[in-house]
Design a protein around this motif. Structure first.
Motif, PDB file in Angstrom:
ATOM      1  N   THR A 140      75.999   8.088 -37.386  1.00 26.81           N
ATOM      2  CA  THR A 140      77.088   8.463 -37.845  1.00 26.81           C
ATOM      3  C   THR A 140      77.981   8.741 -36.824  1.00 26.81           C
ATOM      4  OG1 THR A 140      76.483  10.405 -36.017  1.00 26.81           O
ATOM      5  CG2 THR A 140      74.766  10.095 -38.223  1.00 26.81           C
ATOM      6  N   GLY A 141      78.631   8.273 -35.635  1.00 25.59           N
ATOM      7  CA  GLY A 141      79.133   8.788 -34.798  1.00 25.59           C
ATOM      8  C   GLY A 141      79.015   9.729 -34.366  1.00 25.59           C
ATOM      9  N   LYS A 142      78.389  10.591 -34.626  1.00 21.74           N
ATOM     10  CA  LYS A 142      78.096  12.486 -33.652  1.00 21.74           C
ATOM     11  C   LYS A 142      76.866  11.865 -31.982  1.00 21.74           C
ATOM     12  CE  LYS A 142      80.281  14.682 -36.943  1.00 21.74           C
ATOM     13  NZ  LYS A 142      80.302  15.420 -38.287  1.00 21.74           N
ATOM     14  N   ASP A 143      76.320  12.915 -31.773  1.00 23.20           N
ATOM     15  CA  ASP A 143      75.352  13.688 -30.965  1.00 23.20           C
ATOM     16  C   ASP A 143      74.049  13.796 -32.156  1.00 23.20           C
ATOM     17  OD1 ASP A 143      73.365  13.827 -29.097  1.00 23.20           O
ATOM     18  OD2 ASP A 143      74.414  15.100 -28.446  1.00 23.20           O
ATOM     19  N   VAL A 144      73.019  13.393 -32.395  1.00 24.67           N
ATOM     20  CA  VAL A 144      72.294  13.261 -33.196  1.00 24.67           C
ATOM     21  C   VAL A 144      70.720  13.988 -32.700  1.00 24.67           C
ATOM     22  CG1 VAL A 144      71.046  12.833 -35.684  1.00 24.67           C
ATOM     23  CG2 VAL A 144      73.399  12.119 -35.288  1.00 24.67           C
ATOM     24  N   ALA A 145      70.585  15.193 -32.573  1.00 26.62           N
ATOM     25  CA  ALA A 145      69.477  15.568 -32.280  1.00 26.62           C
ATOM     26  C   ALA A 145      68.160  15.386 -33.451  1.00 26.62           C
ATOM     27  CB  ALA A 145      68.824  17.054 -32.462  1.00 26.62           C
ATOM     28  N   ILE A 146      66.455  15.249 -33.447  1.00 23.23           N
ATOM     29  CA  ILE A 146      65.586  14.880 -34.277  1.00 23.23           C
ATOM     30  C   ILE A 146      64.930  15.430 -33.785  1.00 23.23           C
ATOM     31  CG2 ILE A 146      64.115  12.545 -34.766  1.00 23.23           C
ATOM     32  CD1 ILE A 146      66.121  10.629 -33.648  1.00 23.23           C
ATOM     33  N   ASP A 147      63.988  16.026 -35.938  1.00 23.57           N
ATOM     34  CA  ASP A 147      62.978  16.877 -35.421  1.00 23.57           C
ATOM     35  C   ASP A 147      62.316  15.783 -36.785  1.00 23.57           C
ATOM     36  OD1 ASP A 147      64.146  19.432 -34.718  1.00 23.57           O
ATOM     37  OD2 ASP A 147      65.074  19.704 -36.464  1.00 23.57           O
ATOM     38  N   VAL A 148      61.064  15.517 -35.658  1.00 25.81           N
ATOM     39  CA  VAL A 148      60.101  14.383 -36.263  1.00 25.81           C
ATOM     40  C   VAL A 148      58.566  16.236 -36.084  1.00 25.81           C
ATOM     41  CG1 VAL A 148      58.695  12.687 -35.666  1.00 25.81           C
ATOM     42  CG2 VAL A 148      60.389  13.025 -34.506  1.00 25.81           C
ATOM     43  N   THR A 149      58.601  15.144 -37.606  1.00 25.26           N
ATOM     44  CA  THR A 149      56.813  15.579 -38.617  1.00 25.26           C
ATOM     45  C   THR A 149      56.108  14.250 -38.892  1.00 25.26           C
ATOM     46  OG1 THR A 149      59.000  17.151 -40.000  1.00 25.26           O
ATOM     47  CG2 THR A 149      56.679  16.681 -41.324  1.00 25.26           C
ATOM     48  N   VAL A 150      54.860  15.561 -38.805  1.00 20.69           N
ATOM     49  CA  VAL A 150      53.646  13.840 -38.885  1.00 20.69           C
ATOM     50  C   VAL A 150      53.626  13.400 -40.122  1.00 20.69           C
ATOM     51  CG1 VAL A 150      51.914  12.334 -38.322  1.00 20.69           C
ATOM     52  CG2 VAL A 150      53.768  13.471 -36.118  1.00 20.69           C
ATOM     53  N   ASP A 151      53.127  12.811 -40.954  1.00 21.52           N
ATOM     54  CA  ASP A 151      52.814  12.933 -42.358  1.00 21.52           C
ATOM     55  C   ASP A 151      52.043  11.650 -42.584  1.00 21.52           C
ATOM     56  OD1 ASP A 151      51.936  12.624 -44.865  1.00 21.52           O
ATOM     57  OD2 ASP A 151      53.595  13.214 -45.764  1.00 21.52           O
ATOM     58  N   PRO A 152      50.503  11.633 -42.408  1.00 20.07           N
ATOM     59  CA  PRO A 152      49.674  10.641 -42.024  1.00 20.07           C
ATOM     60  C   PRO A 152      49.609   9.994 -43.915  1.00 20.07           C
ATOM     61  CG  PRO A 152      48.486  11.876 -41.013  1.00 20.07           C
ATOM     62  CD  PRO A 152      49.799  12.340 -41.440  1.00 20.07           C
ATOM     63  N   ALA A 153      49.962  10.008 -45.118  1.00 24.66           N
ATOM     64  CA  ALA A 153      50.071   9.975 -46.561  1.00 24.66           C
ATOM     65  C   ALA A 153      51.022   8.963 -46.725  1.00 24.66           C
ATOM     66  CB  ALA A 153      50.566  10.495 -47.432  1.00 24.66           C
ATOM     67  N   LEU A 154      52.329   8.579 -45.345  1.00 22.17           N
ATOM     68  CA  LEU A 154      53.347   7.648 -45.319  1.00 22.17           C
ATOM     69  C   LEU A 154      52.947   6.438 -45.722  1.00 22.17           C
ATOM     70  CD1 LEU A 154      56.555   9.370 -43.673  1.00 22.17           C
ATOM     71  CD2 LEU A 154      56.041   9.632 -46.100  1.00 22.17           C
ATOM     72  N   ILE A 155      51.588   6.375 -44.783  1.00 25.04           N
ATOM     73  CA  ILE A 155      51.247   5.281 -44.521  1.00 25.04           C
ATOM     74  C   ILE A 155      51.891   4.223 -42.902  1.00 25.04           C
ATOM     75  CG2 ILE A 155      49.657   2.762 -45.250  1.00 25.04           C
ATOM     76  CD1 ILE A 155      49.494   4.239 -47.791  1.00 25.04           C
ATOM     77  N   GLY A 156      52.998   4.181 -43.028  1.00 25.81           N
ATOM     78  CA  GLY A 156      53.763   3.447 -42.054  1.00 25.81           C
ATOM     79  C   GLY A 156      55.685   3.639 -42.574  1.00 25.81           C
ATOM     80  N   GLY A 157      56.000   3.571 -41.450  1.00 22.61           N
ATOM     81  CA  GLY A 157      57.404   3.192 -42.396  1.00 22.61           C
ATOM     82  C   GLY A 157      57.934   4.861 -41.574  1.00 22.61           C
ATOM     83  N   LEU A 158      59.242   4.997 -41.425  1.00 21.57           N
ATOM     84  CA  LEU A 158      59.471   6.303 -42.006  1.00 21.57           C
ATOM     85  C   LEU A 158      60.750   6.671 -42.950  1.00 21.57           C
ATOM     86  CD1 LEU A 158      62.940   6.377 -40.711  1.00 21.57           C
ATOM     87  CD2 LEU A 158      61.576   5.425 -39.292  1.00 21.57           C
ATOM     88  N   ILE A 159      60.744   7.988 -43.216  1.00 21.13           N
ATOM     89  CA  ILE A 159      61.786   8.547 -44.356  1.00 21.13           C
ATOM     90  C   ILE A 159      62.824   9.581 -43.119  1.00 21.13           C
ATOM     91  CG2 ILE A 159      62.536  10.448 -45.639  1.00 21.13           C
ATOM     92  CD1 ILE A 159      58.759  10.071 -46.737  1.00 21.13           C
ATOM     93  N   VAL A 160      64.331   9.404 -43.632  1.00 22.35           N
ATOM     94  CA  VAL A 160      64.799  10.157 -42.090  1.00 22.35           C
ATOM     95  C   VAL A 160      66.058  10.915 -43.324  1.00 22.35           C
ATOM     96  CG1 VAL A 160      67.096   9.586 -41.037  1.00 22.35           C
ATOM     97  CG2 VAL A 160      64.981   7.823 -40.652  1.00 22.35           C
ATOM     98  N   LYS A 161      66.001  11.960 -43.125  1.00 27.05           N
ATOM     99  CA  LYS A 161      67.174  12.977 -43.443  1.00 27.05           C
ATOM    100  C   LYS A 161      67.931  13.768 -43.212  1.00 27.05           C
ATOM    101  CE  LYS A 161      63.477  15.122 -46.773  1.00 27.05           C
ATOM    102  NZ  LYS A 161      62.890  15.708 -47.108  1.00 27.05           N
ATOM    103  N   LEU A 162      69.812  12.859 -43.538  1.00 28.10           N
ATOM    104  CA  LEU A 162      71.087  13.464 -42.543  1.00 28.10           C
ATOM    105  C   LEU A 162      71.601  14.341 -43.159  1.00 28.10           C
ATOM    106  CD1 LEU A 162      71.682  13.433 -39.278  1.00 28.10           C
ATOM    107  CD2 LEU A 162      72.216  11.153 -40.207  1.00 28.10           C
ATOM    108  N   GLY A 163      71.679  15.383 -42.970  1.00 25.99           N
ATOM    109  CA  GLY A 163      72.327  16.616 -44.258  1.00 25.99           C
ATOM    110  C   GLY A 163      72.081  16.062 -45.321  1.00 25.99           C
ATOM    111  N   SER A 164      73.131  15.505 -46.399  1.00 27.65           N
ATOM    112  CA  SER A 164      72.738  15.490 -47.504  1.00 27.65           C
ATOM    113  C   SER A 164      72.267  13.779 -47.962  1.00 27.65           C
ATOM    114  CB  SER A 164      73.847  15.170 -48.601  1.00 27.65           C
ATOM    115  OG  SER A 164      74.818  14.843 -48.305  1.00 27.65           O
ATOM    116  N   ARG A 165      71.913  13.296 -47.178  1.00 23.89           N
ATOM    117  CA  ARG A 165      71.759  11.931 -47.206  1.00 23.89           C
ATOM    118  C   ARG A 165      70.146  11.557 -47.241  1.00 23.89           C
ATOM    119  NH1 ARG A 165      76.184   9.037 -43.247  1.00 23.89           N
ATOM    120  NH2 ARG A 165      75.882  10.936 -42.094  1.00 23.89           N
ATOM    121  N   MET A 166      69.529  10.593 -47.283  1.00 22.66           N
ATOM    122  CA  MET A 166      68.236  10.169 -47.439  1.00 22.66           C
ATOM    123  C   MET A 166      67.661   8.967 -47.418  1.00 22.66           C
ATOM    124  SD  MET A 166      64.560  11.945 -48.494  1.00 22.66           S
ATOM    125  CE  MET A 166      64.054  10.718 -49.750  1.00 22.66           C
ATOM    126  N   VAL A 167      67.289   8.400 -46.325  1.00 21.36           N
ATOM    127  CA  VAL A 167      66.872   6.892 -46.270  1.00 21.36           C
ATOM    128  C   VAL A 167      65.312   7.083 -46.449  1.00 21.36           C
ATOM    129  CG1 VAL A 167      66.496   5.008 -45.277  1.00 21.36           C
ATOM    130  CG2 VAL A 167      68.605   6.091 -44.946  1.00 21.36           C
TER     131      VAL A 167
END
Length: 186
Positions: A140-167
């Motif tokens: 992003t070229g910016k200072d990013v603060a992270i809020d982490v939520t744990v959801d065991p239903a994901l099984i593995g990996g992660l979901i990242v939401k940054l503004g209007s973008r999601m991976v």
């Protein structure tokens, strides 16, 4: 301000703005943030506290006594403690999650930070959290603060939401895509 995370509006937004302005005036943005983070961790870890916050069954007097006892036990006082007691007395404790989100968004905007919501299957180690923050800072070229939520239903990996973008790089999503593809073949 296009592409930035919208700030919480409505009643939660008004309370968040009031707390932000008080903390800014007092020069205690970080101290209030730390106390609110501790309170939110308690809220996430304690079913009884979450029930107290969310249930309309408890009267404001009961809630205030219980919240005061919790805050005293974990030594959350000052502006954050008084604020939590005030929203409890005003029958707004049910909106505390939205208020906390709004407060964090205002602090982040004030500091020039971007907040990312990260959902993971299991808690991140400090090393993984740091690596993720560095990667998001670089992207992003910016200072990013992270809020982490744990959801065991994901099984593995992660979901990242940054503004209007999601991976979504969760194993659950990948398995669902494979399941869907197998149905089309068959």
């Amino acid at each position: 301000m296009q592409g930035e995370e919208p700030i919480v509006s409505g009643m939660a937004g008004r309370y968040a703005t009031a707390l932000f302005e008080l903390a800014l005036e007092a020069g205690s943005l970080d101290a209030v943030s730390a106390d609110l983070d501790r309170f939110e961790a308690l809220l996430n870890d304690c079913d009884d506290l979450r029930r107290l916050v969310e249930s309309p069954v408890f009267g404001s007097d009961e809630q205030l006594k219980a919240i005061t006892a919790v805050l005293d036990k974990v030594e959350i006082g000052g502006l954050a403690g008084n604020f939590l007691k005030t929203i409890t007395a005003n029958r707004r404790l049910f909106a505390v999650q939205g208020i906390l989100r709004g407060y964090r968004a205002r602090v982040a905007r004030h500091k020039g930070e971007v907040r990312a919501q990260v959902t993971v299957a299991e808690p991140l180690s400090d090393a993984h959290r740091t690596a993720l923050a560095e990667t998001l800072n670089h992207v992003t070229g910016k200072d990013v603060a992270i809020d982490v939520t744990v959801d065991p239903a994901l099984i593995g990996g992660l979901i990242v939401k940054l503004g209007s973008r999601m991976v979504d790089a969760s194993l659950r999503t990948k398995l669902n895509a494979i399941r869907h593809a197998m149905k089309e073949v068959g």
